[in-house]
Design an enzyme around this catalytic site. Sequence first.
Site, PDB file in Angstrom:
ATOM      1  N   CYS A 169       0.931  -1.239  -0.017  1.00  0.00           N
ATOM      2  CA  CYS A 169       0.065   0.050  -0.035  1.00  0.00           C
ATOM      3  C   CYS A 169       0.889   1.219   0.055  1.00  0.00           C
ATOM      4  O   CYS A 169       0.023   2.392  -0.072  1.00  0.00           O
ATOM      5  CB  CYS A 169      -0.867   0.131   1.241  1.00  0.00           C
ATOM      6  SG  CYS A 169      -2.216  -1.273   0.997  1.00  0.00           S
ATOM      7  N   HIS A 309      -2.321   8.300   5.974  1.00  0.00           N
ATOM      8  CA  HIS A 309      -2.793   6.990   5.410  1.00  0.00           C
ATOM      9  C   HIS A 309      -4.119   6.742   5.654  1.00  0.00           C
ATOM     10  O   HIS A 309      -4.888   6.426   4.930  1.00  0.00           O
ATOM     11  CB  HIS A 309      -1.959   6.054   5.988  1.00  0.00           C
ATOM     12  CG  HIS A 309      -2.106   4.657   5.532  1.00  0.00           C
ATOM     13  ND1 HIS A 309      -1.863   4.311   4.199  1.00  0.00           N
ATOM     14  CD2 HIS A 309      -2.657   3.501   6.029  1.00  0.00           C
ATOM     15  CE1 HIS A 309      -2.032   3.073   3.858  1.00  0.00           C
ATOM     16  NE2 HIS A 309      -2.506   2.516   4.760  1.00  0.00           N
ATOM     17  N   GLU A 320      -0.876   5.575  13.315  1.00  0.00           N
ATOM     18  CA  GLU A 320      -0.341   6.553  12.558  1.00  0.00           C
ATOM     19  C   GLU A 320      -0.477   7.837  13.289  1.00  0.00           C
ATOM     20  O   GLU A 320       0.518   8.747  13.321  1.00  0.00           O
ATOM     21  CB  GLU A 320      -1.106   6.685  11.388  1.00  0.00           C
ATOM     22  CG  GLU A 320      -0.986   7.925  10.353  1.00  0.00           C
ATOM     23  CD  GLU A 320      -1.611   7.814   9.136  1.00  0.00           C
ATOM     24  OE1 GLU A 320      -1.400   8.548   8.142  1.00  0.00           O
ATOM     25  OE2 GLU A 320      -2.762   7.045   9.155  1.00  0.00           O
ATOM     26  N   LYS A 341      -9.222   8.699   2.006  1.00  0.00           N
ATOM     27  CA  LYS A 341      -9.751   7.366   1.861  1.00  0.00           C
ATOM     28  C   LYS A 341     -11.135   7.042   2.351  1.00  0.00           C
ATOM     29  O   LYS A 341     -11.920   6.200   2.066  1.00  0.00           O
ATOM     30  CB  LYS A 341      -8.831   6.358   2.585  1.00  0.00           C
ATOM     31  CG  LYS A 341      -7.557   6.067   2.092  1.00  0.00           C
ATOM     32  CD  LYS A 341      -6.719   4.857   2.925  1.00  0.00           C
ATOM     33  CE  LYS A 341      -5.372   4.502   2.171  1.00  0.00           C
ATOM     34  NZ  LYS A 341      -4.442   5.827   2.475  1.00  0.00           N
ATOM     35  N   HIS A 346      -9.773   2.640  -0.381  1.00  0.00           N
ATOM     36  CA  HIS A 346      -8.403   2.327  -0.094  1.00  0.00           C
ATOM     37  C   HIS A 346      -7.962   1.674  -1.361  1.00  0.00           C
ATOM     38  O   HIS A 346      -8.384   0.502  -1.532  1.00  0.00           O
ATOM     39  CB  HIS A 346      -8.181   1.494   1.076  1.00  0.00           C
ATOM     40  CG  HIS A 346      -6.632   1.272   1.180  1.00  0.00           C
ATOM     41  ND1 HIS A 346      -5.608   1.748   0.284  1.00  0.00           N
ATOM     42  CD2 HIS A 346      -5.977   0.574   2.247  1.00  0.00           C
ATOM     43  CE1 HIS A 346      -4.544   1.309   0.946  1.00  0.00           C
ATOM     44  NE2 HIS A 346      -4.520   0.731   2.236  1.00  0.00           N
ATOM     45  N   PHE A 405       1.094  -3.639   4.331  1.00  0.00           N
ATOM     46  CA  PHE A 405       1.460  -4.743   4.634  1.00  0.00           C
ATOM     47  C   PHE A 405       2.768  -5.312   4.169  1.00  0.00           C
ATOM     48  O   PHE A 405       3.328  -4.855   3.274  1.00  0.00           O
ATOM     49  CB  PHE A 405       0.371  -5.718   3.781  1.00  0.00           C
ATOM     50  CG  PHE A 405      -0.991  -5.871   4.418  1.00  0.00           C
ATOM     51  CD1 PHE A 405      -1.252  -5.125   5.672  1.00  0.00           C
ATOM     52  CD2 PHE A 405      -1.995  -6.855   3.917  1.00  0.00           C
ATOM     53  CE1 PHE A 405      -2.424  -5.066   6.232  1.00  0.00           C
ATOM     54  CE2 PHE A 405      -3.270  -6.420   4.228  1.00  0.00           C
ATOM     55  CZ  PHE A 405      -3.633  -5.863   5.628  1.00  0.00           C
TER      56      PHE A 405
END
Length: 418
Positions: A169, A309, A320, A341, A346, A405
């Site tokens: 990502c 994010h 975050e 998002k 996403h 990830f």
Amino acid sequence: MKREAVVTGVGVVAPGGIGAAAFWDMLTAGRTATRGITLFDPAGYRSRIAAEVDFDPAAHGLDEQRTARMDRYVQFAAVAAAEALADSGAPLAGVPPWRVGVSMGTAVGGTTRLDREYAVTSRGGADWVVDHTATAPHSHLALMPSTLSGEIAELVGARGPVRTVSTGCTSGLDAVGYAAQAVEDGLADVVVAGAAESPISPIAMACFDAIKATSDSNDDPGRASRPFDRHRNGFVMGEGAAVLVLEEASAARRRGARVRCRVAGFANHGNAFHMTGLRREGTEMARAVTTALDHARRSATDVDYVNAHGSGTVQNDRHETDAVKRALGEHARRVPMTSIKSMVGHSLGAIGSIELVACVLAMDTGVVPPTANLATPDPECDLDYVPVTAREHRTDVVLSVGSGFGGFQSAVVLDRGE
């Protein structure tokens, strides 16, 4: 004199808005593009919602031959690249093709086509031995993530450094960061950079269902993506592409280009911890931020806006928040920080580049987009996330962060340059 990379053009294909103008209008209005999945029958899935792009390749200039050859995500990238090049104003004129590069990111590549072709060759999974004669002629391209950069290189005639970045990502941030490095290091004078993804497919949705990473708020899709909200329950899958044209700064100014911003800093770090888990304290993301700021020769207090994010999972949003506090100190409480998002979902590898386009437009307009659906703040997420409504706010220095990830943590700093 130190070489610098500047952005002279942007293009975007996003849920709810194809083209930078439509995309920005949607974001600043706080509209969400999430709905029930229409690209396949999601009956039986835990998460049956997504942020889809209403996309007609023919309407955007892709002929039947190219459409047959290109997977959906590559089509998105081609359209976004064409807009970015037009927006940049003939950046390739007079530039030798050996000095033109491409840097494109994707996390899951040709998943859409692979899923579809497997269903055809196996009769929907009924046959263990598949019928290879039923496979479409271009199916092999879906196996190669390099197809994305190869197609864009052919589109622009690039014969310089061409690469595909696949870091989960953070791919979209990393692709642009590596493109800027190529310009700074003198490997290219123009780089077409960005990312694309089309992961709204049965196999991809099933994979995220299995780990319960996606939202199951199927009865209220418009409010399902709720980053930083106490009641968030996972991210909403999205799709799309964004492309930025990066040029060497002095050359861009000599040709009279509109310099939209400078790609001032970039860094990425791994957490060497867990494939999907995150350490709460966010040390690695914080280090990526401070390293990117050092690269940009900027201090924490210079940051005017943080593009988060903000995936909407419980652990990511808290991780975050703590990382930004660790990196920016007390300034973290004074700077607006938002997650788009909440509106476009996403889109895995593509989202970092889509968010960078949003950052460029925030700098252009003096407006930061909101975090939609943020109605009940999580007390452990206690920064200024600009809930629901866009805000007028002059932005000279932007920080955009990503988490992926595999433990990838990335940060990009944009500024107005000299």
